[in-house]
Design an enzyme around this catalytic site. Structure first.
Site, PDB file in Angstrom:
ATOM      1  CD  GLU A 135      52.050   5.940 -68.383  1.00 14.58           C
ATOM      2  OE1 GLU A 135      52.368   4.821 -69.020  1.00 14.58           O
ATOM      3  OE2 GLU A 135      51.428   6.345 -67.683  1.00 14.58           O
ATOM      4  CG  HIS A 191      52.008   6.762 -56.710  1.00 16.36           C
ATOM      5  ND1 HIS A 191      52.305   5.417 -56.706  1.00 16.36           N
ATOM      6  CD2 HIS A 191      51.163   6.741 -57.829  1.00 16.36           C
ATOM      7  CE1 HIS A 191      51.636   4.826 -57.537  1.00 16.36           C
ATOM      8  NE2 HIS A 191      50.952   5.556 -58.396  1.00 16.36           N
TER       9      HIS A 191
END
Lengths: 324, 340, 361
Positions: B67, B136
């Protein structure tokens, strides 16, 4: 290498050294008697690049319009070698409205879109950005290249490794330059890095990795020329690690008590050494040494005067430019 | 609306986002997409559905799980004038790339004194409700909104998702586009029927920075966003039968924040409930309350109520998770409290 | 078995990293690869009875890794590991200092990991100590390709067995270069380039070369010596070398592998045998001298160079020949009493004596 190249390399190194020497002088000039990092006409942290000129000059000699550089917190040498306007850059360091960033960036955050030059004060984080610039160049079908510069300490950051992988897997026209000045502030590379050279790490990503020893501007020039040509030809990224020298402290005010190699620092200064070599080979004559130094001094002097004569930004301007 | 369209063209929020990106890509060759699994997969939450088939791997780029690398690359491409749409799969992954987001994407324009623009969209899935637990399930829009330099867009329905995405891509600033998994209309997740709705086929924009009155009412104002808008609409319909008229302000973006629409609604109802699926303290609910307090606290007939995740990580077990989320029941109870 | 069971190790941490990774297809030999080769060398040395190793210190992680490994379980049977006490300067001086110290300590052989350049530095101070040269450089003519375990065994056998030393070693040639007050030596080649810059050192472009002096010219080699090999071969064991005058205009052209992935056609004006002891004066008035493929010494009218072939180069271990000698002496063979291969007995008893490769203490 032709004599003109050599003289240009020398002249540019002297120009940068003169710049850093004058900034050093101006920076400390009004911080006495009680040294206060935030005081004076040039406030804040100051990371000067003296000793590291060969890396910048050897690399930038191969760059052309449209080529990009992301530099780290110690950026002046790459900025100047890449053609960033000295007046605007100096005015930024003085925090003036005429500065590259109107006084919002300072010496670690120089942005010059005209020359595709930028800095980041966060270690290794310019690497991914350079990959993106290279991606844009590739998408647009230009033969431009992006140069990502950081120190050897940066090569232990994830961003470095992610970038090498990205550049390799996408075959990007980027040249990674590691300036190994032996010291990550006070930590020697042998205490921080599990390999003798970051060229090894390039190999791990299938990228050609070269280490240039001895802080030799001609050796950097050759290696960078090959890497830039390779990138322009669409053959992908390369990494060049230059074993260079931090002539002064990590930042101004750093007493460097930790440093075990200070005794030999002066004799390793690359500029007098190069001058000697060029004088010996006849590429440089004595009178030129003086002329080159004087020309550099005059240019730097004008940039400092320009900055001192430039307006200080109004406080309310701090609210501008958050958004476009 | 063209003559060929009918109001029965119902699509999911996910499809609406993908449509907007596709339209912008057709119109502007500088627009491209990258992220993890955005290619053949179409985005884990459907945000790039069918784009790969149309535009191919050159413009819909699957990235390594890297990322920092690819968000940084998005920034680099954006400063060179391209318009990348970059997906961070779950907003929770911000921790591995926040330096690029906060120190680079968000600051470059300011640091450069306006000289360098970063026209980039960073989209990410947010939200809880399906037992994905602490790493998450977060929303985190308050975190991004707290840091200067990024627009933060949070759609609640298919129409807004398409229009806001188009605006985000055309914006010269970095835009964080946070879509709620539970509002995407995914077939593999429990969803509110409001996640599938009519959306015009052609390109259109919804301006960033304008809140919407999702429902007009006169008794209580609910200021909220994202999936909580859908929940609030359900609650408002239900309470209508009990004679409570709820007005719902869908903020649609946190940065810029449409303060005026909030103030106008509160001035009208005199009662304010702020519903947020993000953490409670130092976040959106406090910010909205402060805006009212700073402007004119006397417009409130009752103290402000805040309903948000009570400063705990999102737990896994359904009973625990639904023990802390701003559910319809909790929204209804809070409205009734204000009416008591 | 010889009592001198100490071997020296010199591993250049900087080899295989020059510009030829970019301008040619030079491979990488990483720190960790160098370390793994050294681990194999240690196993090889230990297997044939070497008990002690003295190594050059570095600060690049090779020796730190080897030291860790030597304390680990996988180091069973390895020699003990000691280091030369020396300042680490990350310069060629490290190599020469270490070599001198090891020779003084009386090591039975010296294992060298590096390229032609590293070997050149070691050879300048190795005196009569035999060298086992393993290439971890870019393109090397002096070190022959050799597996590290086998190289370790050969180094150990040479150190511990007179027979192996006699049969497995030979004396190499060298080229002596004088320019002004500089004295250098080459183990493979001396090239005269008319482009006067040292640049990044490594030489990969032959366009500016005017003359070549070669210790040997073997057709299987890579590097500048291969140019000579296709004019007239010259063995590394012979007493003479080769002298080439190069010219791009020459009608005689030689196709030679100059570097990794670089095969060039080179114009050769003349090739003649280079006799030992005969001083040669290169013709170019100015330029740079490349020694074993490394541009090193700029020269001009003030320091015109001379080149002389000498037959008193370093003592070199031929790994293959050493293991042949070990084979014919049966040094690595032990036959248990009662084995069908045992000539003396056909009774099945447990072996009584030590294996021949075990050194009694």
């Amino acid at each position: 290498m032709n004599p003109m190249n050599r003289l240009e390399l020398y002249t540019e190194m002297v120009r940068i050294r003169q710049y850093e020497s004058r900034i050093l002088q101006e920076y400390h000039g009004d911080k006495a008697p009680a040294w206060d990092i935030g005081a004076g006409l040039i406030p804040g942290e100051m990371h000067l690049s003296a000793g590291q000129e060969p890396a910048a000059v050897g690399v930038c000699a191969h760059l052309k319009k449209g080529d990009a550089i992301t530099a780290p917190h110690r950026p002046h040498h790459f900025a100047l070698a890449h053609g960033v306007d000295m007046n605007a850059m100096t005015a930024e360091i003085y925090g003036r409205t005429t500065g590259l960033c109107k006084g919002k960036g300072g010496h670690m955050h120089l942005f010059d879109p005209e020359n595709h030059f930028s800095c980041s004060g966060i270690i290794a984080q310019g690497y991914p950005v350079a990959c993106g610039q290279a991606l844009a160049m590739k998408r647009r079908g230009t033969d431009n290249v992006a140069i990502a510069v950081a120190g050897e300490g940066a090569a232990n950051q994830g961003a470095f490794h992610e970038s090498l992988n990205l550049a390799a897997v996408w075959n990007l026209p980027v040249v990674f330059v590691i300036e190994d000045n032996d010291w990550a502030i006070s930590v020697p590379r042998s205490d921080s890095t599990a390999t003798t050279s970051n060229a090894d790490r390039a190999a791990g990503y299938g990228i050609p990795g070269v280490r240039v020893e001895n802080n030799d501007v001609e050796a950097v020039f050759e290696a960078a020329g090959a890497a830039v040509d390779r990138a322009r030809a669409g053959e992908g990224p390369s990494l060049i690690e230059v074993h260079t020298l931090r002539l002064w402290g990590h930042f101004e005010g750093d007493a460097q008590a930790y440093r075990t190699d200070l005794e030999t620092v002066d004799e390793r200064d690359p500029i007098p050494r190069y001058a000697q070599a060029l004088l010996a080979s006849g590429d440089l004559v004595e009178e030129q040494v003086q002329q080159i130094a004087e020309a550099a001094d005059a240019e730097v002097d004008a940039a400092i005067q320009f900055s001192l004569n430039s307006p200080i930004p109004a406080a309310e301007d701090a609210l501008l430019h958050v958004f476009a | 609306m063209t003559a060929t369209e009918t109001p029965t063209r119902r699509i999911t929020t996910a499809k609406a986002m993908a449509e907007a990106i596709g339209l912008e890509m057709r119109a502007d060759p500088d627009v491209f997409v990258m992220g993890e699994d955005v290619g053949a997969y179409g985005g884990i939450f459907g945000s790039t559905t069918d784009l790969f088939a149309e535009f191919g791997a050159d413009r819909v780029i699957d990235t390594p799980i890297s990322e920092t690398g690819f968000i940084g690359a998005g920034i680099g491409a954006a400063v060179e004038g391209l318009r990348p749409v970059v997906e961070l799969m779950f907003v929770d992954f911000y921790g591995v790339c926040m330096d690029q987001i906060s120190n680079h994407m968000a600051k470059i324009h300011y640091e450069s004194g306006g000289a360098v623009k970063v026209p980039m969209v960073l989209m990410a899935a947010t939200g809880a409700g399906y037992s994905d637990a602490a790493q998450h399930s977060q929303c985190l829009w308050g975190t991004f909104a707290h840091l200067p330099g990024m627009k933060v867009v949070v759609p609640s329905n298919p129409y807004d998702a398409k229009g806001l995405m188009a605006s985000a891509i055309r914006d010269d600033n970095p835009v964080i586009f946070l879509f709620h998994k539970g509002a995407q209309g995914l077939v593999w997740m429990e969803k509110n029927p409001r996640s599938i709705a009519h959306v015009p086929e052609e390109a259109f924009t919804v301006p960033i920075g304008e809140a919407a009155i999702a429902r007009e009412g006169s008794d209580v104002t609910i200021v909220t966003l994202s999936l909580s808008v859908q929940h609030s609409l359900d609650v408002a319909e239900e309470l209508e039968g009990e004679g409570i008229s709820v007005e719902i302000v869908d903020l649609r973006s946190l940065v810029p924040l449409d303060r005026q629409t909030v103030l106008d609604s509160v001035a009208k109802t005199g009662k304010l409930l702020v519903v947020d699926e993000d953490y409670k303290s130092f976040g959106l609910t406090g910010e909205i309350a402060a805006i009212v307090a700073e402007t004119d606290p006397t417009m409130l007939k009752k103290p402000v109520k805040r309903l948000a995740v009570p400063d705990v990580p999102i737990p896994y077990a359904r009973s625990l998770e639904y023990g802390i989320l701003p559910t319809r029941e909790r929204i209804a109870a809070a409205v009734k409290d204000l009416m008591a | 078995m010889h009592e001198s069971s100490t071997v020296g190790i010199i591993a250049n941490p900087a080899s295989a990293r020059d510009i030829r990774r970019i301008v040619a297809d030079g491979g990488s030999v990483t720190t960790h690869d160098k370390l793994s080769r050294l681990r194999r060398v240690m196993s090889g040395l230990g297997s044939v009875g070497v008990r002690r190793v003295i190594s050059m210190a570095d600060r690049g992680g090779i020796m730190a890794g080897l030291l860790r490994a030597s304390a680990g379980v996988s180091a069973k049977g390895w020699p003990t590991l000691e280091f030369v006490e020396q300042p680490v300067t990350h310069s060629p001086e490290d190599t020469t200092t270490a070599t001198r110290a090891m020779v003084e300590a009386g090591v039975g052989s010296l294992v060298v990991l590096g390229g032609d350049g590293t070997n050149r530095l070691v050879a300048s101070h190795s005196a009569e100590t035999p060298l086992v040269s393993m290439s971890t450089g870019t393109n090397n003519a002096f070190p022959r390709p050799v597996e590290a375990t086998v190289a370790g065994m050969a180094a150990g056998l040479v150190a511990t067995s007179e027979g192996c030393r006699d049969a497995g070693t030979y004396r190499a040639k060298k080229l002596e270069v004088r320019a002004g007050d500089r004295l250098e030596q080459a183990l493979v080649d001396v090239a005269i380039s008319e482009d006067g810059s040292v640049g990044s050192g490594a030489l990969w472009d032959v366009a500016d070369l005017s003359e070549l002096f070669l210790c040997f010219a073997e057709p299987g080699s890579i590097g500048l010596s291969a140019i000579g090999a296709h004019m007239q071969t010259s063995s590394r064991r012979s007493k003479t070398g080769l002298h080439l005058v190069l010219s791009p205009q020459s009608p005689t052209r030689v196709l030679a592998p100059i570097g990794p992935g670089l095969v060039s056609a080179v114009g050769v004006q003349s090739a003649s045998v280079l006799e030992a002891g005969a001083r040669q004066d290169p013709r170019s008035p100015r330029g740079v001298i490349a020694i074993d493929g490394e541009r090193m010494v700029p020269f001009g009218p003030g320091n015109r160079p001379s080149v002389t072939l000498r037959t008193n180069g370093p003592v070199v271990v031929d790994v293959e020949a050493t293991l042949h000698a070990a084979s014919s002496e049966g040094l690595l063979r032990s036959v248990a009493r009662g084995s069908p291969l045992d000539d003396n007995s056909n009774t099945r008893t447990k072996k009584q004596t030590a294996e021949p490769w075990e050194v009694s203490t």
